[in-house]
Design a protein around this motif. Structure first.
Motif, mmCIF file in Angstrom:
data_model
loop_
_atom_site.group_PDB
_atom_site.id
_atom_site.type_symbol
_atom_site.label_atom_id
_atom_site.label_comp_id
_atom_site.label_asym_id
_atom_site.label_seq_id
_atom_site.Cartn_x
_atom_site.Cartn_y
_atom_site.Cartn_z
ATOM 1 N N SER A 58 34.458 -38.893 -23.880
ATOM 2 C CA SER A 58 33.760 -38.135 -24.465
ATOM 3 C C SER A 58 33.680 -39.498 -25.648
ATOM 4 O O SER A 58 32.805 -39.528 -26.639
ATOM 5 C CB SER A 58 34.722 -36.974 -25.469
ATOM 6 O OG SER A 58 33.941 -36.107 -24.329
ATOM 7 N N ILE A 60 35.300 -40.260 -28.653
ATOM 8 C CA ILE A 60 35.659 -39.845 -30.038
ATOM 9 C C ILE A 60 36.034 -40.924 -31.248
ATOM 10 O O ILE A 60 37.586 -41.442 -30.636
ATOM 11 C CB ILE A 60 36.542 -38.758 -29.503
ATOM 12 C CG1 ILE A 60 36.132 -37.572 -28.852
ATOM 13 C CG2 ILE A 60 37.450 -37.953 -30.881
ATOM 14 C CD1 ILE A 60 37.360 -36.727 -28.805
ATOM 15 N N ASP A 65 32.802 -35.516 -33.119
ATOM 16 C CA ASP A 65 32.768 -35.532 -31.917
ATOM 17 C C ASP A 65 34.606 -34.882 -31.413
ATOM 18 O O ASP A 65 34.450 -34.269 -30.773
ATOM 19 C CB ASP A 65 33.331 -37.093 -31.586
ATOM 20 C CG ASP A 65 31.791 -38.128 -31.529
ATOM 21 O OD1 ASP A 65 30.789 -36.608 -31.578
ATOM 22 O OD2 ASP A 65 31.856 -38.788 -31.516
#
Length: 461
Positions: A58, A60, A65
């Motif tokens: 992901s 982040i 996020d």
């Protein structure tokens, strides 16, 4: 005393079983706890590494996020704590925390943490926890660099192991109690025949008037005790037979000695009473005294021979039996003026005790000479094969009835047909059989044709 022996044996067996079960429990528990602990630890570790991989995918770097990742994650925020550090050039470092992470880190900082392995830690109030750290470093100075820290509390693992230990201890205790009671009962059942065997044996030893007549009780099981009791009973029977034989031997020896002693005392009394008045009785009395004393001497010499034969240990050597048997038969024929026919296989070499062999042959020749007419011949034969040597002495005398063929080798036994007509004490064949037994051989008596007996001796070559 029976109960004491009984309880002592059962207690020892039960103690051994309890120690064995305890040892097996400790080993088995250690293996189970170790395997379960390692497997559960690997599960927790893989869970932490999975979170790291999910965060990396992901990438982040901002709160949006982070928010959306948390919304899609099934992570347990009570046991798993995540901190994301975002560093970007020209901007202050930022931190993103999962719920309860700040409280966890605060508690962690206030306590001393023990490093168990490279990633495993222990704190007194927090317990065991696993720490994973990963980074996404940017090669572009404008992009942020992200570091992920994940802490996973292993309290569930320790709780599981503690529950497992308690369950194992409980199960082991139950099995120990039940198994100990069961093995105690089994030990009592198995020991009962031995206790009865011991008690009966002591009773037999204490009852000296009836030493070997009683038999031990034979249990049906276990098989080992059954076989042992049967062997003991056979031994008792053998001792009983031997005791009875010894009693008969003493009785017969006393009877044989009593007769000449009575005769001697009678003639001594006769000489004492009438010797001065009738001196003519003295030579007759002395003649009978001499005959009876000579009879006693022969009996004592036979008893001594039999006694020595019972204790004799024969040392064998290689002997030319053909020469020894021929020489013994020839010498006997010359000294007794008795025709002896020999049928001797030449060059028969055997591993025997020469003196004993000569004594056996002379005794059998004496027996044949005593119980056969003076003019009838005696035949001595010697044959051999690869395994045995066969020596046979055949006469043409009175013969031995079939029902007495095995009895004539007993001490003081004499066949009924010659008991009162031929002098003897019944020890000659007993000595022969004892010498043959010591030589690991056998002797049997068979009927000769047309009359008489054949004594056949077989010895291992």
């Amino acid at each position: 005393m029976k109960k004491t022996i009984f309880n002592s044996s059962a207690a020892k067996i039960t103690k051994v079983y309890a120690l064995l079960l305890l040892g097996i429990t400790v080993i088995l528990s250690s293996v189970i706890i170790s395997v379960v602990g390692v497997k559960q630890f690997q599960v927790q570790r893989h869970e932490a590494l999975g979170i790291v991989r999910g965060l990396k995918r992901s990438f982040i770097a901002n709160r949006d996020d982070w928010y959306w990742w948390r919304m899609g994650s099934s992570m347990d925020t009570e046991t798993t704590f995540v901190r994301i550090s975002v560093a970007q050039q020209g901007k202050p470092q930022r931190y993103l925390y999962s719920p309860n992470t700040k409280a966890f880190l605060t508690a962690k900082q206030r306590q001393s943490v023990t490093h168990i392995t490279a990633n495993t830690r222990y704190a007194r109030k927090l317990g065991l926890f696993y720490h994973v750290q990963a980074s996404d470093l940017s090669t572009n100075k404008t992009d942020p660099s992200v570091r992920y820290d994940i802490w996973v509390k292993l309290g569930g693992l320790t709780a599981l192991l503690w529950l497992l230990i308690r369950l194992i201890l409980l199960i082991a205790l139950v099995f120990l109690l039940i198994g100990t009671w069961f093995i105690y009962l089994l030990a009592r059942k198995l020991n009962q025949p031995l206790v009865e065997l011991t008690g009966t044996t002591k009773a037999i030893n204490q009852d000296i008037s009836n030493n070997y007549q009683r038999q031990l009780p034979v249990p049906g099981s276990p098989q080992e005790v059954h076989d042992l009791t049967v062997a003991f009973n056979q031994l008792l029977q053998s001792l009983s037979d031997q005791e009875q034989a010894d009693r008969r031997f003493v009785s017969n020896a006393s009877h044989e000695l009593k007769t000449p002693i009575a005769t001697i005392r009678g003639y001594v009394s006769l000489v004492d009473r009438r010797g001065q008045a009738h001196p003519e009785v003295i030579p007759t009395a002395l003649k009978y005294i001499d005959q009876e004393s000579e009879r006693m001497q022969r009996l004592v010499e036979s008893l001594l021979k039999l006694s020595r034969a019972n204790r004799l240990e024969l040392k064998t050597t290689a002997v030319d039996l053909s020469t020894v048997v021929q020489a013994t038969a020839t010498h006997y024929s010359e000294s007794m003026a008795r025709p002896i026919t020999t049928r001797i296989q030449p060059q028969v070499i055997g591993q025997v005790h020469q003196d004993s062999l000569e004594q056996i042959l002379v005794s059998l020749l004496n027996n044949a000479q005593k119980y056969s007419p003076a003019e009838s011949p005696i035949t001595v034969s010697l044959t051999a094969d690869a395994q045995v040597i066969t020596l046979a002495v055949a006469d043409q005398g009175l013969g031995v009835p079939d029902n007495q063929k095995e009895l004539i080798f007993g001490r003081f036994y004499r066949a009924s047909s010659v008991r009162n007509s031929v002098a003897g004490n019944g020890l000659g064949l007993a000595i022969v059989q004892q010498l043959i037994t010591l030589s690991h051989g056998q002797i049997v008596v068979r009927d000769n044709q047309p009359r008489g007996s054949i004594f056949v001796v077989t010895l291992p070559r």
